[in-house]
Design a protein around this motif. Structure first.
Motif, short mmCIF file in Angstrom:
data_model
loop_
_atom_site.label_atom_id
_atom_site.label_comp_id
_atom_site.label_asym_id
_atom_site.label_seq_id
_atom_site.Cartn_x
_atom_site.Cartn_y
_atom_site.Cartn_z
N ASP A 32 39.70 -5.00 44.18
CA ASP A 32 39.75 -6.41 43.83
C ASP A 32 40.82 -7.08 44.68
N GLY A 33 40.43 -8.11 45.39
CA GLY A 33 41.37 -8.86 46.23
C GLY A 33 41.47 -10.30 45.78
N LYS A 34 42.63 -10.89 46.00
CA LYS A 34 42.83 -12.29 45.66
C LYS A 34 43.80 -12.91 46.65
N GLY A 35 43.40 -14.04 47.21
CA GLY A 35 44.31 -14.76 48.10
C GLY A 35 44.31 -14.26 49.53
N ARG A 36 43.24 -13.60 49.98
CA ARG A 36 43.18 -13.24 51.40
C ARG A 36 43.13 -14.53 52.21
N TYR A 37 43.88 -14.54 53.30
CA TYR A 37 44.01 -15.77 54.07
C TYR A 37 42.82 -15.98 54.99
N GLY A 38 42.55 -17.25 55.30
CA GLY A 38 41.57 -17.56 56.32
C GLY A 38 42.08 -17.11 57.68
N THR A 39 41.17 -17.02 58.64
CA THR A 39 41.55 -16.60 59.99
C THR A 39 41.02 -17.62 60.99
N GLY A 40 41.63 -17.63 62.18
CA GLY A 40 41.17 -18.53 63.22
C GLY A 40 41.44 -19.98 62.88
N TYR A 41 40.56 -20.86 63.37
CA TYR A 41 40.73 -22.30 63.17
C TYR A 41 40.18 -22.66 61.80
N ASP A 42 40.99 -22.45 60.77
CA ASP A 42 40.56 -22.55 59.39
C ASP A 42 41.70 -23.15 58.59
N SER A 43 41.39 -24.16 57.79
CA SER A 43 42.44 -24.81 57.00
C SER A 43 43.06 -23.86 55.98
N ASN A 91 49.30 -28.92 51.64
CA ASN A 91 50.50 -28.22 51.18
C ASN A 91 50.16 -26.73 51.09
N PRO A 92 50.94 -25.83 51.73
CA PRO A 92 50.57 -24.41 51.74
C PRO A 92 50.48 -23.80 50.34
N TYR A 93 51.22 -24.35 49.37
CA TYR A 93 51.13 -23.83 48.01
C TYR A 93 49.86 -24.32 47.33
N TRP A 94 49.41 -25.49 47.70
CA TRP A 94 48.09 -25.96 47.25
C TRP A 94 47.00 -25.03 47.80
N THR A 95 47.15 -24.66 49.06
CA THR A 95 46.17 -23.74 49.68
C THR A 95 46.12 -22.43 48.91
N ARG A 96 47.30 -21.89 48.56
CA ARG A 96 47.34 -20.58 47.90
C ARG A 96 46.79 -20.62 46.47
N PHE A 97 47.15 -21.66 45.71
CA PHE A 97 46.81 -21.65 44.29
C PHE A 97 45.56 -22.45 43.94
N GLU A 98 45.08 -23.29 44.84
CA GLU A 98 43.88 -24.07 44.57
C GLU A 98 42.70 -23.65 45.45
N ASN A 99 42.98 -23.36 46.71
CA ASN A 99 41.92 -23.02 47.67
C ASN A 99 41.89 -21.51 47.92
N TYR A 100 42.03 -20.73 46.88
CA TYR A 100 42.18 -19.29 47.02
C TYR A 100 40.84 -18.58 47.12
N GLU A 101 40.89 -17.40 47.67
CA GLU A 101 39.72 -16.52 47.83
C GLU A 101 39.84 -15.37 46.86
N THR A 102 38.69 -14.88 46.37
CA THR A 102 38.66 -13.64 45.58
C THR A 102 37.49 -12.79 46.06
N ASP A 103 37.63 -11.50 45.90
CA ASP A 103 36.54 -10.58 46.25
C ASP A 103 36.65 -9.34 45.38
N THR A 104 35.51 -8.74 45.13
CA THR A 104 35.46 -7.48 44.38
C THR A 104 34.38 -6.60 44.97
N ARG A 105 34.66 -5.30 45.04
CA ARG A 105 33.71 -4.35 45.62
C ARG A 105 33.69 -3.07 44.79
N ASN A 106 32.48 -2.61 44.48
CA ASN A 106 32.29 -1.32 43.82
C ASN A 106 31.57 -0.40 44.80
N ARG A 107 32.22 0.70 45.14
CA ARG A 107 31.67 1.59 46.17
C ARG A 107 31.49 3.00 45.60
N PHE A 108 30.34 3.61 45.92
CA PHE A 108 30.01 4.96 45.48
C PHE A 108 29.69 5.81 46.71
#
Length: 472
Positions: A32-43, A91-108
């Protein structure tokens, strides 16, 4: 940002009979991931804000306090004194707490195998193995950001299954000659299905991240489903002579469902030799010395959906419609091929505390399957072709040292150095250059005949013919 990972492993074996053994392995991993940053030319990429559009007099602590006190996107990059909405950068804190990313993976990951020891030099192995995972990736842009508010979700399921039947043999033909090898069959099946969907025109209610919160009717989601199968038979044999000389050969035939029927089968082979010359010298100063050489040809297929032309279903408007893909597929694709040879020398000295391994390689990749730009008047932007031959050659050197060695302490040191020279040998007839990528500022990455693969090209300034100085 954070990542949480939990893993469960299991392995077991059971002797069903004196010469029949069953083994199994199983691994489950949840990430489970939360808050992975954008890459490249990305707000959503903080480094893009800090390094490209950032003012050095901005106090990050003030930005943090402004967000924590108000919960709003109060940024240094406001439109005006009476309009605090951002122009380009949030505002970078707006980016972190409002524009955040989440992901989840189940692997077997797991396997089940049966091994039958037919006698002391012959055995048969039957094995089924799998690697599957399902994941959900979500990205968010809240109302009040520099970009249009948005919610996207990507569901992706990937599975790989392998079925193997292998006959293994290892027999001493004489007191000094050993034969080792196997014959085998493999079937690989890969399944992939995914769906990507996004809101359209923003979010109706701030902070509610759901497709149903789209300001306008959402566009048709991007859906993908593919099954690819490759089956092959192979053989390997190795002869060892008095632990001094080793010669090995391999041969394999594969058939791929991703290639046209007429060209979906390809074979490849290799031969290699090793000489442990330190056994001939029998010198105390040379505990180990080996020279090796090999030559091989390897085949390769491509991804699904590059043979037949298919349609893309468009967003419904007054009924349904479909259009061509942007790339023209090819009924005459050939499998890729790599020809490679390598020589190497490995030696150790001083009771194996000093050693090196040096090798030189030369590889040529033929019939590279790649999209080639075509005139838009054809109805396509590119076409899948066997468009190139690329050569790579270079050196790989490894130095091994044991500077300190006592009864209670040992220090191992390994130093690596390598170099690679690539060259585009040829492209499809009529093509002198392939643009692999175009990036901001008029810069492109290219494959040009006679130049290294991935050559970067850009614009230069104008120079004075007489003095060679830049003209301002």
């Amino acid at each position: 940002s954070q990542i949480k990972r939990n893993t469960i492993n299991f392995a077991g074996s059971l002797n069903l009979a004196d010469n029949l053994t069953a083994t199994t392995t199983f691994t489950y991993t949840k990430t489970d991931g939360k808050g992975r940053y954008g890459t490249g030319y990305d707000s959503k990429n903080p480094m893009q804000q800090f390094r490209q559009w950032y003012q050095l007099n901005v106090d990050i602590e003030e930005q943090r306090q402004a967000y924590m006190d108000t919960g709003e996107n109060i940024t240094w990059n406001a439109n005006a004194y009476d309009n605090p909405t951002p122009i380009f950068s949030d505002n970078p804190y707006w980016t972190r707490f409002e524009n955040y990313e989440t992901d989840t993976r189940n692997r077997f990951i797991g396997s089940l195998a049966l091994n039958w020891e037919m006698n002391d030099w012959l055995s048969v192995l039957g094995r089924f193995s799998f690697d599957t995972y399902g994941e959900l990736q979500e990205e968010r842009i809240n109302v009040g950001s520099a970009d249009v508010s948005q919610y996207t979700r990507y569901n992706n399921n990937v599975a790989s299954y392998n079925y193997d039947l292998i006959l293994n043999f290892n027999k001493d033909l004489t007191e000094t000659i050993n034969l080792d090898g196997n014959l085998g069959y493999n079937l690989n099946r890969r399944d992939n299905n995914s769906i990507f969907a996004s809101t359209n025109g923003g979010l109706n209610k701030p902070g509610l991240y759901a497709l149903s919160n789209s300001a306008s009717p959402i566009e048709a989601p991007t859906e993908y489903e593919a099954t690819k199968m490759v089956n092959g038979v192979y053989a390997r044999a190795s002869l060892g002579f008095d632990r001094l000389v080793f010669v090995e050969g391999t041969y394999r035939i594969d058939r791929s469902s991703a290639l046209p029927k007429e060209n979906n089968t390809f074979d490849y082979w290799s031969v290699s030799g090793n000489l442990i010359f330190s056994r001939l010298l029998d010198a105390d100063w040379l505990p180990f010395g080996k020279v090796r050489a090999n030559y091989g040809i390897v085949g390769n297929d491509t991804d699904p959906y590059r043979v037949f032309n298919t349609y893309t279903i468009n967003t419904p408007f007054n009924g349904g419609s479909a259009s061509n893909n942007s790339s023209l597929n090819n009924l005459n694709l050939l499998p890729e091929e790599q020809k490679n040879w390598e020589i190497g020398l490995e030696m150790t000295f001083v009771d194996r505390r000093v050693g090196f391994d040096v090798s030189y390689y030369n590889a040529e990749n033929i019939n590279q399957i790649t999209p080639v730009p075509v005139s838009n008047s054809t109805g396509y932007g590119s076409a899948w072709l066997n468009a190139g031959t690329i050569a790579n050659k270079g050196w790989e050197v490894q130095l091994n040292l044991v500077p300190i060695k006592t009864d209670d302490f040992k220090w191992d040191l390994t130093v690596n150095w390598s170099t690679n020279e690539s060259e585009v040998i040829k492209l499809r007839e009529g093509i002198d250059n392939l643009v692999l990528a175009s990036v901001q500022g008029g810069v492109s990455i290219n494959a040009s005949v006679g130049e290294p693969y991935g050559t970067i090209r850009g614009k230069d300034i104008v120079y004075h013919e007489g003095t060679g100085q830049p003209i301002v």
